[in-house]
Design a protein around this motif. Sequence first.
Motif, PDB file in Angstrom:
ATOM      1  N   ASP A  74      -6.056 108.129 -12.830  1.00 11.24           N
ATOM      2  CA  ASP A  74      -5.108 108.991 -13.544  1.00 11.24           C
ATOM      3  C   ASP A  74      -4.861 108.554 -14.990  1.00 11.24           C
ATOM      4  N   THR A  75      -4.070 109.356 -15.671  1.00  9.71           N
ATOM      5  CA  THR A  75      -3.975 109.224 -17.132  1.00  9.71           C
ATOM      6  C   THR A  75      -2.542 109.281 -17.642  1.00  9.71           C
ATOM      7  N   ASP A  76      -1.636 108.586 -16.961  1.00 10.16           N
ATOM      8  CA  ASP A  76      -0.288 108.476 -17.525  1.00 10.16           C
ATOM      9  C   ASP A  76      -0.341 107.564 -18.753  1.00 10.16           C
ATOM     10  N   LYS A  77       0.733 107.579 -19.536  1.00  6.63           N
ATOM     11  CA  LYS A  77       0.709 106.896 -20.826  1.00  6.63           C
ATOM     12  C   LYS A  77       0.424 105.392 -20.690  1.00  6.63           C
ATOM     13  N   GLY A  78       1.041 104.755 -19.698  1.00  2.15           N
ATOM     14  CA  GLY A  78       0.839 103.317 -19.509  1.00  2.15           C
ATOM     15  C   GLY A  78      -0.629 102.977 -19.303  1.00  2.15           C
ATOM     16  N   LEU A  85      -3.308 104.906 -20.167  1.00  2.00           N
ATOM     17  CA  LEU A  85      -4.092 105.227 -21.368  1.00  2.00           C
ATOM     18  C   LEU A  85      -3.928 104.138 -22.427  1.00  2.00           C
ATOM     19  N   ASP A  86      -2.691 103.634 -22.591  1.00  2.40           N
ATOM     20  CA  ASP A  86      -2.464 102.566 -23.571  1.00  2.40           C
ATOM     21  C   ASP A  86      -3.298 101.341 -23.244  1.00  2.40           C
ATOM     22  N   MET A  87      -3.362 100.995 -21.953  1.00  3.19           N
ATOM     23  CA  MET A  87      -4.150  99.834 -21.556  1.00  3.19           C
ATOM     24  C   MET A  87      -5.644 100.066 -21.712  1.00  3.19           C
ATOM     25  N   VAL A  88      -6.085 101.319 -21.568  1.00  3.43           N
ATOM     26  CA  VAL A  88      -7.496 101.633 -21.819  1.00  3.43           C
ATOM     27  C   VAL A  88      -7.780 101.455 -23.317  1.00  3.43           C
ATOM     28  N   LYS A  89      -6.857 101.942 -24.132  1.00  6.51           N
ATOM     29  CA  LYS A  89      -7.004 101.849 -25.592  1.00  6.51           C
ATOM     30  C   LYS A  89      -7.078 100.389 -26.045  1.00  6.51           C
ATOM     31  N   GLU A  90      -6.258  99.543 -25.403  1.00  9.11           N
ATOM     32  CA  GLU A  90      -6.224  98.113 -25.764  1.00  9.11           C
ATOM     33  C   GLU A  90      -7.376  97.323 -25.131  1.00  9.11           C
ATOM     34  N   GLY A  91      -8.155  97.984 -24.273  1.00  6.58           N
ATOM     35  CA  GLY A  91      -9.280  97.285 -23.650  1.00  6.58           C
ATOM     36  C   GLY A  91      -8.895  96.442 -22.451  1.00  6.58           C
ATOM     37  N   VAL A  92      -7.664  96.584 -21.956  1.00  5.79           N
ATOM     38  CA  VAL A  92      -7.259  95.830 -20.760  1.00  5.79           C
ATOM     39  C   VAL A  92      -7.841  96.499 -19.512  1.00  5.79           C
ATOM     40  N   GLY A 136      -2.752 100.115 -11.160  1.00  2.94           N
ATOM     41  CA  GLY A 136      -3.642  99.789 -12.273  1.00  2.94           C
ATOM     42  C   GLY A 136      -2.917  99.070 -13.398  1.00  2.94           C
ATOM     43  N   VAL A 137      -1.719  99.533 -13.727  1.00  5.41           N
ATOM     44  CA  VAL A 137      -0.941  98.891 -14.788  1.00  5.41           C
ATOM     45  C   VAL A 137      -0.518  97.491 -14.341  1.00  5.41           C
ATOM     46  N   GLY A 138      -0.138  97.364 -13.071  1.00  6.77           N
ATOM     47  CA  GLY A 138       0.205  96.039 -12.527  1.00  6.77           C
ATOM     48  C   GLY A 138      -0.964  95.065 -12.610  1.00  6.77           C
ATOM     49  N   VAL A 139      -2.149  95.554 -12.257  1.00  6.71           N
ATOM     50  CA  VAL A 139      -3.349  94.725 -12.340  1.00  6.71           C
ATOM     51  C   VAL A 139      -3.581  94.304 -13.792  1.00  6.71           C
ATOM     52  N   GLY A 140      -3.402  95.246 -14.694  1.00  5.49           N
ATOM     53  CA  GLY A 140      -3.565  94.957 -16.128  1.00  5.49           C
ATOM     54  C   GLY A 140      -2.619  93.853 -16.583  1.00  5.49           C
ATOM     55  N   GLN A 141      -1.358  93.936 -16.152  1.00  3.53           N
ATOM     56  CA  GLN A 141      -0.376  92.918 -16.546  1.00  3.53           C
ATOM     57  C   GLN A 141      -0.774  91.543 -16.022  1.00  3.53           C
ATOM     58  N   SER A 142      -1.241  91.507 -14.782  1.00  2.00           N
ATOM     59  CA  SER A 142      -1.657  90.236 -14.190  1.00  2.00           C
ATOM     60  C   SER A 142      -2.811  89.624 -14.978  1.00  2.00           C
ATOM     61  N   VAL A 143      -3.808  90.442 -15.279  1.00  2.13           N
ATOM     62  CA  VAL A 143      -5.010  89.978 -15.977  1.00  2.13           C
ATOM     63  C   VAL A 143      -4.662  89.505 -17.393  1.00  2.13           C
ATOM     64  N   LEU A 144      -3.743  90.221 -18.038  1.00  3.71           N
ATOM     65  CA  LEU A 144      -3.297  89.827 -19.376  1.00  3.71           C
ATOM     66  C   LEU A 144      -2.605  88.469 -19.330  1.00  3.71           C
ATOM     67  N   GLU A 145      -1.654  88.361 -18.374  1.00  8.05           N
ATOM     68  CA  GLU A 145      -0.859  87.145 -18.261  1.00  8.05           C
ATOM     69  C   GLU A 145      -1.731  85.926 -17.979  1.00  8.05           C
ATOM     70  N   GLN A 146      -2.764  86.135 -17.167  1.00  3.37           N
ATOM     71  CA  GLN A 146      -3.637  85.014 -16.800  1.00  3.37           C
ATOM     72  C   GLN A 146      -4.825  84.887 -17.745  1.00  3.37           C
ATOM     73  N   GLN A 147      -4.752  85.609 -18.848  1.00  2.51           N
ATOM     74  CA  GLN A 147      -5.799  85.552 -19.887  1.00  2.51           C
ATOM     75  C   GLN A 147      -7.208  85.715 -19.323  1.00  2.51           C
TER      76      GLN A 147
END
Lengths: 332, 332
Positions: free
Chosen positions: B259-263, B265-272, B237-248
């Motif tokens: 799951d709810t590890d910090k990485g 949750l942070d991306m949920v908070k940021e709306g990614v 999930g975090v990897g997918v988030g990074q890809s989507v961010l990078e490709q705008q």
Amino acid sequence: MKKLLFAYLLLIGLFVLYVYQYQSDNTTNSQWSDYELRGTIDENYVMVTFQSGIDYWKRALKGFEDAAEALNVSVEYRGATQYDVDEQITVLEQVIAKKPAGIAVSAMHPVALNDVINKAIDADIPIVTFDADAPDSNAHSFLGTDNFQAGVVAAHKMAELIHERGEIGIVTHPKQLNHLERTRGFRETLASEYPHMEVVSLTDGRGDQMTSKEVVDEMIRDYPDLKGVFASEANGGVGVGQSVLEQQKKDEIHIISFDTDKGTLDMVKEGVISATLAQGTWKMGYWSLQHLFHLQHGLASKMEAGTSLPRFVDTGVTIVTKENVDDFYPNE
Amino acid sequence: MKKLLFAYLLLIGLFVLYVYQYQSDNTTNSQWSDYELRGTIDENYVMVTFQSGIDYWKRALKGFEDAAEALNVSVEYRGATQYDVDEQITVLEQVIAKKPAGIAVSAMHPVALNDVINKAIDADIPIVTFDADAPDSNAHSFLGTDNFQAGVVAAHKMAELIHERGEIGIVTHPKQLNHLERTRGFRETLASEYPHMEVVSLTDGRGDQMTSKEVVDEMIRDYPDLKGVFASEANGGVGVGQSVLEQQKKDEIHIISFDTDKGTLDMVKEGVISATLAQGTWKMGYWSLQHLFHLQHGLASKMEAGTSLPRFVDTGVTIVTKENVDDFYPNE
């Protein structure tokens, strides 16, 4: 003067004893936590069913009562006397009006009770479903048999009985979701794990003894090598048993049925039905009350944000054969 | 003489008080049933995990501790420090040697722990599995997420996010049964209920952040109209988030993760990440201890022939979005 002294000493002695006892009482109390699992007798939890007279509910109610004893609360049993959804709605409305501490309901229809179940929620009365769910209602959880899994258990037992080889028939009740699920679990397990077992016939017994007997009469004519029949509900199972008896195929065809009404148990005892699956009805009642108690005492919010209740509790099935059938007759 | 009389009266008064208190104590005791839900502090229940340092277990242990407080018993936490099945077996053997009142174990391998789990059973130590099951062991029950159902929940949430229309990708970890089940629940729900949603790509992220990013980079190139990605575990999930961010593509592609590890949750908070599914880990711990307590106190055999425990408890998932994400950060 000596007597007076004696009296004073005794008095002091008793006072010490009293203080000691007072303190030991306090010690006991302080061991109790904020969320002790102990209610009060005026907390009244209600179990609501339909067809309230049938034996099937007795073990569920016994579980409900046993949990009430363990938790020190009271319970009551109410039910629609008929297989009538409007009557069950009326009974539920009467129960809600009395504001009980919680309600466990077996929903005779998966959708029709949604409004009245939600009415209990709106009135802050904890409510769970057991045995038969109303999945789109707001009931806090469901405690009952995972019917797909029950079908898986039946398939493995059938494989054991016929040594993993032979033709199989199924008598089911395709209009009800629980029967569809049992059949699906049974078929998928045979297909994926037992290459030498084949389902040659899948028929509708309509939940009726006579119809089930007739469809199996025909099935035996069409498939003379039939080795086993799975009946997904009890009336069907008894009908299958009658057919097999009449056609003198008792030693050739293994029957697996469902539930533990007297007719089914008698046939298990006589060796006509090889095995039947007993649902965990006692567990449904016991764990329903545990869930309601946790809701009523707000143990959820005291301990953890959100709910402390599992969404679904699979109470499982037990395989009943000649060996253990006597344990399943009611005691009364 | 008057003084003496006064002393006697006082003495009698105190005696009456003493007897009264003694009786009221007895009344309290007699309200307790044979199967009260209250143990003793010297009853020690042990939770055993693997990778004992990770945050994931904290809520499960909290549930275990909360149940211990409610039931007035003691608990202990032990775990293999590494992701190493031999180490977990050794830890379990050490725990069994101490003869605890019960063991709740998260099995890091579905088969390798069977022998040591059965060893606990043979030593009359109640044992249940939670979070990760060992289905062929003799453990009394399993308390965890129904992963197929979790996939169903994810599918409905995805449908809501993209208005039931569009192309979907999945990043999963096909070697693990729980991920296969999540993916199956997700796909089957889309196939049967959402005709305008299509899974166009199903890729292996290997449970790794970098790999998952790379496969989604490619997926976005191949399917420029992609509307959503379901990641069946947190690193993915975090990897997918990074890809989507990078490709705008943040505003075009909805991500659902697990799951709810910090990485995460942070991306949920940021709306990614639009939503992630929190497992009911607190419930796993709480209800594990309830089950073990029932076994240890023989409540099963006192109340009902056979076992009083459900075979499987589905602790369910909670959907975490921007709105409720703050509740899921650990308090420490």
